[in-house]
Design an enzyme around this catalytic site. Structure first.
Site, PDB file in Angstrom:
ATOM      1  N   CYS A 175     -33.253 -15.835  15.085  1.00 27.46           N
ATOM      2  CA  CYS A 175     -32.181 -14.862  14.930  1.00 27.46           C
ATOM      3  C   CYS A 175     -32.237 -14.229  13.547  1.00 27.46           C
ATOM      4  O   CYS A 175     -33.126 -14.505  12.746  1.00 27.46           O
ATOM      5  CB  CYS A 175     -30.823 -15.526  15.136  1.00 27.46           C
ATOM      6  SG  CYS A 175     -30.680 -16.464  16.684  1.00 27.46           S
TER       7      CYS A 175
ATOM      8  N   ARG B  45     -29.274 -12.198  17.935  1.00 24.43           N
ATOM      9  CA  ARG B  45     -29.732 -13.403  18.610  1.00 24.43           C
ATOM     10  C   ARG B  45     -31.006 -13.172  19.409  1.00 24.43           C
ATOM     11  O   ARG B  45     -31.100 -12.231  20.189  1.00 24.43           O
ATOM     12  CB  ARG B  45     -28.648 -13.924  19.559  1.00 24.43           C
ATOM     13  CG  ARG B  45     -29.018 -15.273  20.188  1.00 24.43           C
ATOM     14  CD  ARG B  45     -28.018 -15.710  21.228  1.00 24.43           C
ATOM     15  NE  ARG B  45     -28.315 -17.062  21.699  1.00 24.43           N
ATOM     16  CZ  ARG B  45     -27.943 -17.539  22.878  1.00 24.43           C
ATOM     17  NH1 ARG B  45     -27.254 -16.791  23.716  1.00 24.43           N
ATOM     18  NH2 ARG B  45     -28.261 -18.774  23.221  1.00 24.43           N
TER      19      ARG B  45
ATOM     20  N   ILE C  91     -57.060 -14.089  17.250  1.00 22.89           N
ATOM     21  CA  ILE C  91     -57.542 -12.770  16.853  1.00 22.89           C
ATOM     22  C   ILE C  91     -59.042 -12.843  16.578  1.00 22.89           C
ATOM     23  O   ILE C  91     -59.526 -13.809  15.989  1.00 22.89           O
ATOM     24  CB  ILE C  91     -56.798 -12.290  15.591  1.00 22.89           C
ATOM     25  CG1 ILE C  91     -55.342 -11.961  15.929  1.00 22.89           C
ATOM     26  CG2 ILE C  91     -57.460 -11.080  14.974  1.00 22.89           C
ATOM     27  CD1 ILE C  91     -55.164 -10.838  16.922  1.00 22.89           C
TER      28      ILE C  91
ATOM     29  N   SER D  11     -47.419 -23.021  15.219  1.00 18.72           N
ATOM     30  CA  SER D  11     -48.518 -22.670  14.321  1.00 18.72           C
ATOM     31  C   SER D  11     -48.973 -23.888  13.542  1.00 18.72           C
ATOM     32  O   SER D  11     -48.285 -24.906  13.497  1.00 18.72           O
ATOM     33  CB  SER D  11     -48.089 -21.557  13.342  1.00 18.72           C
ATOM     34  OG  SER D  11     -47.428 -22.106  12.220  1.00 18.72           O
TER      35      SER D  11
END
Length: 648
Positions: free
Chosen positions: A2, A50, A291, A363
């Site tokens: 948020c 939100r 990527i 990650s």
């Protein structure tokens, strides 16, 4: 995930400008496209955007306690909210939702400001207690989530998840901070708690700010710090076993979501470790995203593909090419401040790809800081060995002379590029380490600035940032000291800022299990010799992962997530660079020696020298001046192109 904004009148209970509050809130719609909410009371205004992840039906904000005397807006995830909910229910609190947000209001009532010490996760929140006339701002321990704030001359405290929302306030000064400019060209970002503007600050990681009505402006207080003093005295096998257990648990609790969830997969050690542990606890294939680059020297996609096949993930790849330079102006719109990490481009691209498949992504950020994975740690180790053996009285003149006369061989193989090493050895520990992390060395920064800018700095040097943290580090070991400094500077200022803005620009939530604070506290007790062993960084981390990942993934040379800007600036982006760096936008600031900038560009594009880092940092600064400082987020009443003003 948020975004939050707010206004608080510290000198009374003036009516809040609801239209301004709504504009501030709308400026960060990308952080929360699902819902918005506003709350105003005498002297207090909260706004919230939100991105619904947990309790989709009932988790709206602002959120109140039972009698509406306490209200909170919140950005983040508290992963232990279910345990805290049961504890608070047992203490008599009633819950109306199943969200982690409601835990905050009741935790405040039960534990006061120490409630933040009970939260496990990433968060920034603002809480107003009308009974106590108290505003409570808090940021998570590592600084995964951002918060900017400023005390205005009228007594208003304005705050928000991103600088762009503050810039909409007509009272906010846009006076550039010369010390922040020096730090930006030293590090490539503006370290916390500064911002590029003199009167705007970031709440530092692991800090809270408590502002009471009619009190003087409050000073932030630290509530958490990492320690290295209790070194774990276990066998290597025991450490490896515990490491996997601790990290698996940190991964598992971050897989709680009511929306699609996946992971970034670069093919490096850290992201591969997270994916391996996710696959082990997931009952369905993990979605992974990476990527690729057209140039093999920068492309890790084959390693990501190898890991994907090993764990049966649904893998998605996107190619990044020089045309991605068109993102530069967009990036400044996301970051609001000059930000010179060129990997922000592929980070944005991988976030964009991930958002097409999932709403939450895990990650691998943090592994290099925790386990000494950066090459600079190894060089720091070597340099400290030399410093400990050569007296300072001899070391400084000897290595200064060698550094002065040794040629600058940017084109040569690394073993022959010793000039920088000699220069670092001539300095002390702090100066040497700063030299290894800085994007522009002292000579380049000195040449870059105009005479008036040098006078404004009054001798201030960007190395004072890492120097302060190295001195304050709760450890005597030279390796742990620089890890500590990186956790306070590079990690929140560069790595986590890059990921937060790139992910939020795509309305994607990113979770970082390696930066779980319990995992950090555990790993900090591992002896430095187990982290950097010989020439091998992250030794114990890689050793623990040997049963899970191949030797090729664990022990190949580190590539990072860079893009080939040096080649781009000499090729397809040659004219774009010249146009940007010869513009009046830079010249009119009075900050720079424009002839020196022209020399940098000429030397780089001719191939005589390698100045891609300096050029990129200047390109990003010019984009900031043009898109943000001038008129990008300015209110209508502000002149469209106000010259940069600096004042010490």
């Amino acid at each position: 995930m948020c975004g939050i904004v707010g206004l608080f009148e510290t000198r009374g209970q003036n009516t809040i400008d609801r239209d301004l509050l709504a504009k501030m809130n709308d400026s960060i719609v990308h952080r929360g496209p699902d819902e918005d909410g506003l709350y105003t009371a005498p002297g207090v205004g909260f706004g919230h955007r939100r991105l619904a992840i947990i309790d989709l039906a009932e988790g709206q904000q602002p959120l109140f306690n039972e009698d509406r005397s306490v209200v909170v807006i919140y950005n983040g995830e508290i992963y232990n909210f279910r345990e805290l909910t049961e504890e608070l229910k047992a203490a008599g609190y009633r819950f109306k939702t199943h969200s982690d947000t409601e835990v905050i209001v009741h935790a405040w009532a039960e534990w006061g400001e120490s409630c933040v010490e009970r939260f496990r996760g990433m968060f920034v929140f603002a809480l107003w207690d009308s009974n106590k006339e108290t505003l409570f701002l808090a940021r998570d321990r590592l600084g995964i989530k951002p918060l900017y704030y400023s005390y205005l001359p009228s007594g208003t405290l304005v705050f928000g998840s991103e600088l762009k929302s503050l810039l909409l306030h007509p009272e906010l000064s846009r006076e550039l901070d010369p010390f922040a400019v020096e730090e930006y060209f030293g590090y490539g970002y503006v370290p916390d708690p500064k911002s590029i503007y003199k009167n705007v600050h970031k709440l530092a990681p692991g800090h809270i700010l408590i502002q009471r009505r009619d009190d003087l402006p409050a000073n932030p207080r630290q509530y958490w710090d990492v320690r290295f003093d209790d070194v774990e005295n276990l066998s290597e096998d025991d450490i490896c076993e515990s490491l996997i257990e601790e990290l698996r648990e940190a991964v598992k609790i971050r897989m709680i979501a009511e929306v699609p969830l996946g992971a970034f997969l670069s093919g490096g050690v850290d992201s591969s470790a997270v994916v391996a542990l996710m696959a082990g606890v997931s009952d369905k294939p993990v979605d992974t995203c990476s990527i690729g680059f057209g140039q093999p020297d920068y492309d890790e996609s084959k390693y990501a593909d190898q890991v994907s096949k090993q764990f049966g993930t649904r893998h998605h790849v996107r190619q990044v090419d020089p045309d991605s330079f068109d993102l530069v102006d967009d990036l400044i719109g996301f970051y609001d401040e000059p930000f010179a990490d060129s990997s922000a481009m592929p980070t944005y691209q991988v976030c964009k790809l991930a958002r097409e498949k999932v709403t939450v992504a895990l990650s691998g950020d943090g592994g290099d800081e925790l386990f000494a994975g950066y090459r600079r740690y190894r060089w720091h180790h070597y340099e400290e060995q030399v410093r400990s053996r050569v007296p300072a009285g001899l070391r400084a003149p000897l290595f200064s002379a060698l550094g002065r006369f040794y040629p600058k061989l940017d084109w040569a193989p690394k073993p022959l590029r010793a000039k920088t090493t000699f220069q670092a050895l001539a300095r002390g520990t702090v100066g040497g380490y700063f030299d290894s992390v800085s994007i522009l060395n002292d000579d380049l920064r000195h040449g870059l600035y105009s005479n008036s800018m040098r006078r404004e700095l009054q001798g201030y040097h960007a190395s004072e940032v890492v120097g302060r943290f190295m001195r304050e580090a709760p450890t005597d070991h030279y390796l742990s000291r620089v890890q500590y400094a990186d956790m306070k500077t590079y990690l929140p200022g560069d790595i986590l800022t890059k990921v937060d803005r790139a992910s939020m620009a795509n309305s994607l939530e990113v979770r970082v299990p390696i930066l779980d604070h319990k995992f950090i506290e555990w790993s900090a007790r591992i002896a430095p010799q187990q982290k950097l062993k010989g020439r091998e960084g992250k030794h114990i981390f890689k050793k623990a992962l040997e049963p899970h990942l191949s030797h090729d993934i664990l022990y190949r040379d580190k590539m990072g997530f860079a893009v080939p800007v040096a080649q781009w600036f000499r090729g397809p982006l040659r004219e774009r660079v010249r146009e940007s760096l010869s513009s009046e936008t830079l010249g009119d600031t009075g900050l720079f020696d424009m002839n020196f900038i022209e020399t940098l560009v000429n030397q780089h594009q001719s191939g005589a020298r390698e100045h891609s880092a300096a050029i990129w940092s200047l390109v990003m600064f010019e984009s900031f001046l043009r898109k943000v400082h001038g008129s990008g987020h300015a209110p209508a009443s502000m002149p469209p192109s106000e010259p940069a003003r600096i004042r010490a």
